[in-house]
Design a protein around this motif. Sequence first.
Motif, PDB file in Angstrom:
ATOM      1  N   UNK A 146     -72.341  58.981  -5.498  1.00  0.00           N
ATOM      2  CA  UNK A 146     -71.308  58.125  -4.916  1.00  0.00           C
ATOM      3  C   UNK A 146     -71.563  56.666  -5.264  1.00  0.00           C
ATOM      4  N   UNK A 147     -72.827  56.247  -5.207  1.00  0.00           N
ATOM      5  CA  UNK A 147     -73.160  54.867  -5.587  1.00  0.00           C
ATOM      6  C   UNK A 147     -72.773  54.605  -7.036  1.00  0.00           C
ATOM      7  N   UNK A 148     -73.039  55.578  -7.898  1.00  0.00           N
ATOM      8  CA  UNK A 148     -72.726  55.407  -9.318  1.00  0.00           C
ATOM      9  C   UNK A 148     -71.216  55.315  -9.543  1.00  0.00           C
ATOM     10  N   UNK A 149     -70.458  56.147  -8.809  1.00  0.00           N
ATOM     11  CA  UNK A 149     -69.001  56.123  -8.957  1.00  0.00           C
ATOM     12  C   UNK A 149     -68.445  54.770  -8.549  1.00  0.00           C
ATOM     13  N   UNK A 150     -68.943  54.215  -7.441  1.00  0.00           N
ATOM     14  CA  UNK A 150     -68.481  52.901  -7.005  1.00  0.00           C
ATOM     15  C   UNK A 150     -68.884  51.824  -8.011  1.00  0.00           C
ATOM     16  N   UNK A 164     -65.968  46.961 -13.893  1.00  0.00           N
ATOM     17  CA  UNK A 164     -64.768  46.719 -14.705  1.00  0.00           C
ATOM     18  C   UNK A 164     -64.118  45.399 -14.310  1.00  0.00           C
ATOM     19  N   UNK A 165     -63.659  44.674 -15.323  1.00  0.00           N
ATOM     20  CA  UNK A 165     -63.059  43.369 -15.112  1.00  0.00           C
ATOM     21  C   UNK A 165     -61.803  43.467 -14.251  1.00  0.00           C
ATOM     22  N   UNK A 166     -60.989  44.505 -14.487  1.00  0.00           N
ATOM     23  CA  UNK A 166     -59.732  44.630 -13.744  1.00  0.00           C
ATOM     24  C   UNK A 166     -59.964  44.825 -12.252  1.00  0.00           C
ATOM     25  N   UNK A 182     -53.684  43.064 -11.243  1.00  0.00           N
ATOM     26  CA  UNK A 182     -54.790  43.391 -12.141  1.00  0.00           C
ATOM     27  C   UNK A 182     -54.395  44.388 -13.229  1.00  0.00           C
ATOM     28  N   UNK A 183     -53.201  44.953 -13.127  1.00  0.00           N
ATOM     29  CA  UNK A 183     -52.743  45.916 -14.122  1.00  0.00           C
ATOM     30  C   UNK A 183     -53.527  47.215 -14.117  1.00  0.00           C
ATOM     31  N   UNK A 184     -53.989  47.626 -12.946  1.00  0.00           N
ATOM     32  CA  UNK A 184     -54.793  48.850 -12.851  1.00  0.00           C
ATOM     33  C   UNK A 184     -53.872  50.062 -12.757  1.00  0.00           C
ATOM     34  N   UNK A 185     -54.153  51.051 -13.562  1.00  0.00           N
ATOM     35  CA  UNK A 185     -53.425  52.311 -13.516  1.00  0.00           C
ATOM     36  C   UNK A 185     -54.351  53.399 -12.971  1.00  0.00           C
ATOM     37  N   UNK A 190     -59.423  56.763 -11.971  1.00  0.00           N
ATOM     38  CA  UNK A 190     -59.021  55.735 -12.929  1.00  0.00           C
ATOM     39  C   UNK A 190     -59.550  56.091 -14.312  1.00  0.00           C
ATOM     40  N   UNK A 191     -59.296  55.235 -15.278  1.00  0.00           N
ATOM     41  CA  UNK A 191     -59.773  55.455 -16.629  1.00  0.00           C
ATOM     42  C   UNK A 191     -61.293  55.459 -16.708  1.00  0.00           C
TER      43      UNK A 191
END
Length: 413
Positions: A9-13, A19-21, A143-146, A406-407
Amino acid sequence: MSYEVSQSTKDALQALLDTKQVMQALQFAENDQEEIIQRQMELALIPSPTFHEEKKAARFLEMFKEEGLENCHIDEYGNCIGIRRGTGGGKTLLVEGHLDTVFPMETELKITRENGVIHCPGIVDDTRGCVVLLSVIRALNVAGIKTKGDIQFVGTVQEEGMGSLGGMRYYLEHHPEIEGSISVDGPGYHGVTFEATGFKTYEVNFYGIGGHASGAFGKIANPLHAAARAVAKIADFQVPTDPRTTFAVTNFHAGSPASVHAIVPKAQIMFNFRSNSQEELDKLDKRIFDAIQQACDEETARWGKDTITFDYKRYCEVPAGAQDPHSPIVEASIAISNYLGCEEPKLAHGGSTNCNMAIGAGIPSVCLGDCDYDTNCHTLREHFIEREAYKGCQQTLLLALLCAGTEVQDSIL
């Protein structure tokens, strides 16, 4: 023993935070606090007692449209809905806050803002939860996050009181595609509610013939006495402290000053009981109605003339439920709270929130927003503390990304 978040979970966060976005979205949520507070104050001034949320829903729908959500509409139950489409391959996520408040339509709604505190009935519960949704949408857009999964943003109705979480119940029943749910109910970021306290509320009416207090004495049974016998039996119940289980007879009605010299033909009680265990909730339900039947039988036998009967009306039924405290959605909520500066986030064991309905349906769900905040909710002294309020928006934003995918990070669900 302190709560430990798993490394996965820590790694996923951390993958998101690298990421910049995402960092841009978090910064925007902080900078956008005043705009969100303005929306909050606007919505708080629209009366929305349970069962009368139409005007607030209509304005909230306009706000969804202004932020570019798709398929914006109000459903048959009154819920306000807008969709942010994903790119595919993620989990379909519900993010909701409830539109109703506990205050009657005639309540004076007036904003007083001074020294970083905003006073107004309903300013927090749950107007704040609703505008947190707007903050998340705005931050994602800027932020343009998809996301991979669709996010369904919903302002639900009938959460409070006799509404019994009705809007949430209806929405989940009609949207089986939901794979994860985040409820926002309040201003905080200091923890998470991850278990569901179930409750039931009943009205029971006792019936007899009725007559003169003296002239009919000994000739008829007394429904008020039967009701009193039932209350006395219920009052003697012992219930477990773990899982926490409670009960209370809250109303007792019979007769009137004009009929002070009459044996009433009808008496009424109302009661509410709760438990963090569905099994205990159902057991207590049976015990209470067994006691009511015994009370009627005893009053009938006491006089041996006529029969006391009863009927009932159930006003509220909300399921109890639990999920693993180390399920991904719970761990992620705690990890995000840590990241935002809370060293010891609170795990709330039980609560009656909209996430009850999702937990009862087996959907991973948490309720954010209301841990360790004294805001005098449900009183005319209700107030909102502005300091670091954006962090509640940031917690919801990050959790939504982890759940929808996310991506850079697949859904944790």
